[in-house]
Design an enzyme around this catalytic site. Structure first.
Site, PDB file in Angstrom:
ATOM      1  N   HIS A  66     -18.742 -41.171 -18.944  1.00  0.00           N
ATOM      2  CA  HIS A  66     -18.811 -40.701 -20.334  1.00  0.00           C
ATOM      3  C   HIS A  66     -19.835 -41.471 -21.169  1.00  0.00           C
ATOM      4  CE1 HIS A  66     -16.400 -44.290 -20.746  1.00  0.00           C
ATOM      5  NE2 HIS A  66     -16.641 -44.255 -22.053  1.00  0.00           N
ATOM      6  N   HIS A  81     -22.818 -42.559 -25.886  1.00  0.00           N
ATOM      7  CA  HIS A  81     -21.379 -42.494 -25.609  1.00  0.00           C
ATOM      8  C   HIS A  81     -20.893 -41.082 -25.933  1.00  0.00           C
ATOM      9  CE1 HIS A  81     -17.097 -43.349 -25.901  1.00  0.00           C
ATOM     10  NE2 HIS A  81     -17.324 -44.524 -25.332  1.00  0.00           N
TER      11      HIS A  81
END
Length: 160
Positions: A66, A81
């Site tokens: 992620h 992110h």
């Protein structure tokens, strides 16, 4: 000689995903919103694909896919992110096309992600894009509005 008139290094960070560019203070995570992790911007993605914003290498791809830190040839490091608290999804809605240590070219696909799956899990998909090594940065100019991946400049970073 002697460092006088030394030319500053301007780095162009292109838009890495299609969506709406928003200020970091709109990210529902204090570490990003208060710029504790670093200065930058966020994108509310409209498509689930992250592409490289410049030529460089992957410094670190998080195991849950992620998030990653990428490095420009100048030494500038950017943390991307995808979503907030998406580590809890254990990598399920993410497909990485790179690994730690890989080199890439601007526009190369880095990670695909399933926006619907992230939202179904009750998590925001807003994606912070921040300078990870702010000590090398003299100034940062952030663009606003909506943008398509690889379509233009997201940030202009001037290095010290």
């Amino acid at each position: 000689m002697f460092g006088f008139g030394k030319k500053k290094k301007n780095i162009s960070v292109t838009v890495p995903m299609t969506g709406k560019i928003v200020p970091l203070d709109q990210v529902p995570d204090p570490a990003f919103a208060q710029k504790i992790i670093g200065d930058g911007v966020a994108i509310e993605p409209e498509q689930g694909s992250l592409v490289a914003p410049f030529d460089g290498e992957v410094v670190h791809l998080i195991d849950t896919l992620h998030s990653l830190v990428i490095k420009h040839d100048s030494g500038l490091e950017i943390l991307i992110h995808i979503g907030v608290n998406t580590v809890s999804l254990q990598g399920k809605p993410f497909t990485a096309f790179v690994k730690t240590g890989d080199s890439f070219k601007k526009g190369d696909k880095l990670i695909d992600f399933d926006i619907a799956a992230i939202k179904e899990a009750g998590l925001p998909v807003i994606t912070p894009i921040v300078v990870a090594n702010g000590d090398v940065v003299e100034s940062l100019k952030i663009h606003e509005g909506s943008a398509a991946a690889s379509s233009g400049e997201l940030m202009e970073v001037v290095l010290k």
